[in-house]
Design a protein around this motif. Structure first.
Motif, PDB file in Angstrom:
ATOM      1  N   PRO A 197       0.836  -1.206   0.000  1.00 28.22           N
ATOM      2  CA  PRO A 197       0.000   0.000   0.000  1.00 28.22           C
ATOM      3  C   PRO A 197       0.864   1.247   0.000  1.00 28.22           C
ATOM      4  N   GLN A 198       0.405   2.267  -0.693  1.00 24.45           N
ATOM      5  CA  GLN A 198       1.163   3.493  -0.862  1.00 24.45           C
ATOM      6  C   GLN A 198       0.548   4.631  -0.048  1.00 24.45           C
ATOM      7  N   LYS A 199       1.361   5.660   0.157  1.00 24.19           N
ATOM      8  CA  LYS A 199       0.890   6.909   0.764  1.00 24.19           C
ATOM      9  C   LYS A 199       0.954   8.005  -0.290  1.00 24.19           C
ATOM     10  N   LEU A 200      -0.110   8.796  -0.377  1.00 28.76           N
ATOM     11  CA  LEU A 200      -0.189   9.872  -1.350  1.00 28.76           C
ATOM     12  C   LEU A 200      -0.166  11.234  -0.658  1.00 28.76           C
ATOM     13  N   SER A 201       0.376  12.213  -1.344  1.00 27.43           N
ATOM     14  CA  SER A 201       0.259  13.607  -0.930  1.00 27.43           C
ATOM     15  C   SER A 201      -0.756  14.265  -1.857  1.00 27.43           C
ATOM     16  N   ILE A 315      -5.626  20.629  -8.465  1.00 26.77           N
ATOM     17  CA  ILE A 315      -5.081  19.671  -7.504  1.00 26.77           C
ATOM     18  C   ILE A 315      -3.678  19.247  -7.919  1.00 26.77           C
ATOM     19  N   ILE A 316      -2.922  18.769  -6.934  1.00 26.77           N
ATOM     20  CA  ILE A 316      -1.606  18.180  -7.164  1.00 26.77           C
ATOM     21  C   ILE A 316      -1.552  16.864  -6.393  1.00 26.77           C
ATOM     22  N   ILE A 317      -1.175  15.793  -7.073  1.00 32.79           N
ATOM     23  CA  ILE A 317      -1.050  14.475  -6.447  1.00 32.79           C
ATOM     24  C   ILE A 317       0.402  14.026  -6.559  1.00 32.79           C
ATOM     25  N   ARG A 318       0.963  13.569  -5.464  1.00 30.75           N
ATOM     26  CA  ARG A 318       2.318  13.010  -5.465  1.00 30.75           C
ATOM     27  C   ARG A 318       2.296  11.662  -4.762  1.00 30.75           C
ATOM     28  N   VAL A 319       3.065  10.716  -5.274  1.00 30.82           N
ATOM     29  CA  VAL A 319       3.196   9.391  -4.656  1.00 30.82           C
ATOM     30  C   VAL A 319       4.406   9.436  -3.726  1.00 30.82           C
ATOM     31  N   LEU A 320       4.164   9.281  -2.435  1.00 33.97           N
ATOM     32  CA  LEU A 320       5.226   9.402  -1.434  1.00 33.97           C
ATOM     33  C   LEU A 320       5.967   8.101  -1.198  1.00 33.97           C
ATOM     34  N   GLY A 321       5.367   6.966  -1.584  1.00 34.51           N
ATOM     35  CA  GLY A 321       6.032   5.684  -1.383  1.00 34.51           C
ATOM     36  C   GLY A 321       5.215   4.761  -0.498  1.00 34.51           C
ATOM     37  N   PRO A 322       5.761   3.569  -0.228  1.00 33.15           N
ATOM     38  CA  PRO A 322       5.028   2.580   0.565  1.00 33.15           C
ATOM     39  C   PRO A 322       4.721   3.074   1.968  1.00 33.15           C
ATOM     40  N   VAL A 323       3.581   2.644   2.491  1.00 34.56           N
ATOM     41  CA  VAL A 323       3.199   2.959   3.862  1.00 34.56           C
ATOM     42  C   VAL A 323       4.094   2.195   4.812  1.00 34.56           C
ATOM     43  N   ALA A 324       4.615   2.876   5.819  1.00 36.05           N
ATOM     44  CA  ALA A 324       5.475   2.223   6.802  1.00 36.05           C
ATOM     45  C   ALA A 324       4.654   1.292   7.676  1.00 36.05           C
ATOM     46  N   VAL A 325       5.172   0.087   7.911  1.00 35.32           N
ATOM     47  CA  VAL A 325       4.531  -0.899   8.783  1.00 35.32           C
ATOM     48  C   VAL A 325       5.440  -1.151   9.970  1.00 35.32           C
ATOM     49  N   GLU A 326       4.947  -0.892  11.163  1.00 35.65           N
ATOM     50  CA  GLU A 326       5.751  -1.060  12.367  1.00 35.65           C
ATOM     51  C   GLU A 326       5.974  -2.530  12.662  1.00 35.65           C
ATOM     52  N   ASN A 327       7.190  -2.825  13.171  1.00 29.53           N
ATOM     53  CA  ASN A 327       7.547  -4.182  13.610  1.00 29.53           C
ATOM     54  C   ASN A 327       7.350  -5.202  12.497  1.00 29.53           C
ATOM     55  N   GLU A 328       7.735  -4.838  11.249  1.00 26.91           N
ATOM     56  CA  GLU A 328       7.537  -5.743  10.138  1.00 26.91           C
ATOM     57  C   GLU A 328       8.735  -6.658   9.927  1.00 26.91           C
ATOM     58  N   THR A 329       9.854  -6.431  10.639  1.00 27.62           N
ATOM     59  CA  THR A 329      11.058  -7.225  10.473  1.00 27.62           C
ATOM     60  C   THR A 329      10.771  -8.692  10.794  1.00 27.62           C
TER      61      THR A 329
END
Length: 356
Positions: A197-201, A315-329
């Protein structure tokens, strides 16, 4: 290394903005005389960052409807992708009145700089002359030092209700081209549905051509942006602007940037413009932005609002990258079972957080 690790944020840097002059302002303080000044603010992608702004001195002499500042403003914390908002005020005895606002998207000055005039929202004939020096060595790429350009509106217009693109300038979504879309669809890997999943601005700047809907209380338009999830059971993902209560509410200015997520490849964005009233909100119109228009290269432009013949939303849309998942190691000695257990724990944590 986890595939869901967040992308490295670009380092903050100092930005210099030369506020040169304005044209076409209005008389606002008839008793004390006009004293216009400009505030330049960075529209941070991260809403938790402290405000970064600087302002010019008020102009007290000469033609104050066409004031000249010629001031260099230093902004200490700016990152690539963050737009600049300019607000023109008129200083009076008891406070300052807002003349109008203007927005300069990041792609118009980074990295090659900008020199030209931008339109002032709320004042039909007003312009603000600015210069942002190039952040690269040497002269601007493809732009001589004497070149001056005028930015009145975004370079592209996308008609949400029209399946094709017009060939006329001003109604063309020029980049990427249709052939690029085709090649992306052909080369798209089969694993797209299970991608991270991604995060958008999402920057909602302004609208033009809205209608009066609340004659008693006055118009207070705002915008809701929602992810149209492919999974109908997924939790709603949306953000909204604050209602515009000042200035020209038929051509409102919000200038807000929000982070939106999670978003998955293939999901569209729906923008709904509402007009807030005493009892509820009335719908002005909607815009549906399909993912091929903003993923992966982003989008900046005006989109037509369905239901309103001459209305548009910037509008302006930017793709910020994958959503950070805590404790995913993942611990390697537990192999597959350990990995599945860890992912299950993360999902439960997210769900419980959303409920509380």
């Amino acid at each position: 290394m986890s595939q869901l690790a967040p992308m490295m944020a670009p380092p903050s840097q100092k930005l210099v903005v030369n506020v040169i002059q304005a044209e076409g302002l209005q008389h606002m303080n008839h008793f004390t005389g006009d004293h216009p000044f400009v505030v330049c603010e960075v529209k941070h992608v991260d809403p938790n960052l402290p405000a970064t702004k600087a302002e010019t001195k008020p102009v007290n002499e000469g033609d104050t409807t066409c004031p000249v500042w010629n001031e260099a403003l230093e902004l200490d914390s700016w990152q690539p992708g963050e737009a600049l908002q300019f607000t023109i005020y008129d200083k009076g005895l008891l406070g300052s009145k807002t003349e109008g606002k203007a927005m300069l998207p990041s792609e118009f000055f980074y990295p090659n700089g900008f020199r030209g005039m931008i339109s002032v929202v709320g004042l039909p004939d007003a312009r603000l002359r600015l210069e942002v020096p190039s952040m690269m060595e040497g002269q601007l790429s493809g732009m001589p030092a004497s070149t001056s350009i005028t930015y009145q509106a975004p370079p592209v217009v996308y008609a949400a209700s029209t399946p094709g693109f017009s060939s006329q300038i001003g109604a063309t979504y020029a980049a990427p081209t249709q052939s690029v879309y085709s090649s992306q669809q052909v080369m798209m890997p089969e694993t797209v549905q299970v991608a991270a999943p991604q995060k958008l601005s999402v920057s909602i700047l302004q609208a033009q051509g809205l209608q009066h809907m609340n004659h008693f209380t006055g118009d207070q338009p705002y915008v809701v942006c929602e992810v149209k999830h492919v999974d109908a059971q997924a939790e709603a993902t949306r953000v909204e602007t604050k209602p515009a209560t000042e200035g020209d509410t038929l051509n409102p200015f919000w200038g807000e940037t929000h982070q939106l997520g999670p978003w998955h490849e293939g999901e569209s964005l729906e923008f709904t413009i509402y007009d807030k009233g005493l009892i509820g909100a009335k719908t002005e119109g909607k815009v549906l932005l399909t993912p091929d228009l903003f993923y992966p290269n982003g989008f900046s432009g005006m989109v037509n609002i369905s239901g309103l013949p001459h209305a548009q939303l910037h509008i302006i849309i930017r793709v910020l990258g994958p959503v950070a998942v805590e404790n995913e190691t993942v611990v390697t000695d537990g192999a597959t079972k350990s990995k599945k257990k860890k992912k299950k724990e993360v999902k439960v944590g997210k769900k419980s957080k959303g409920c509380c």
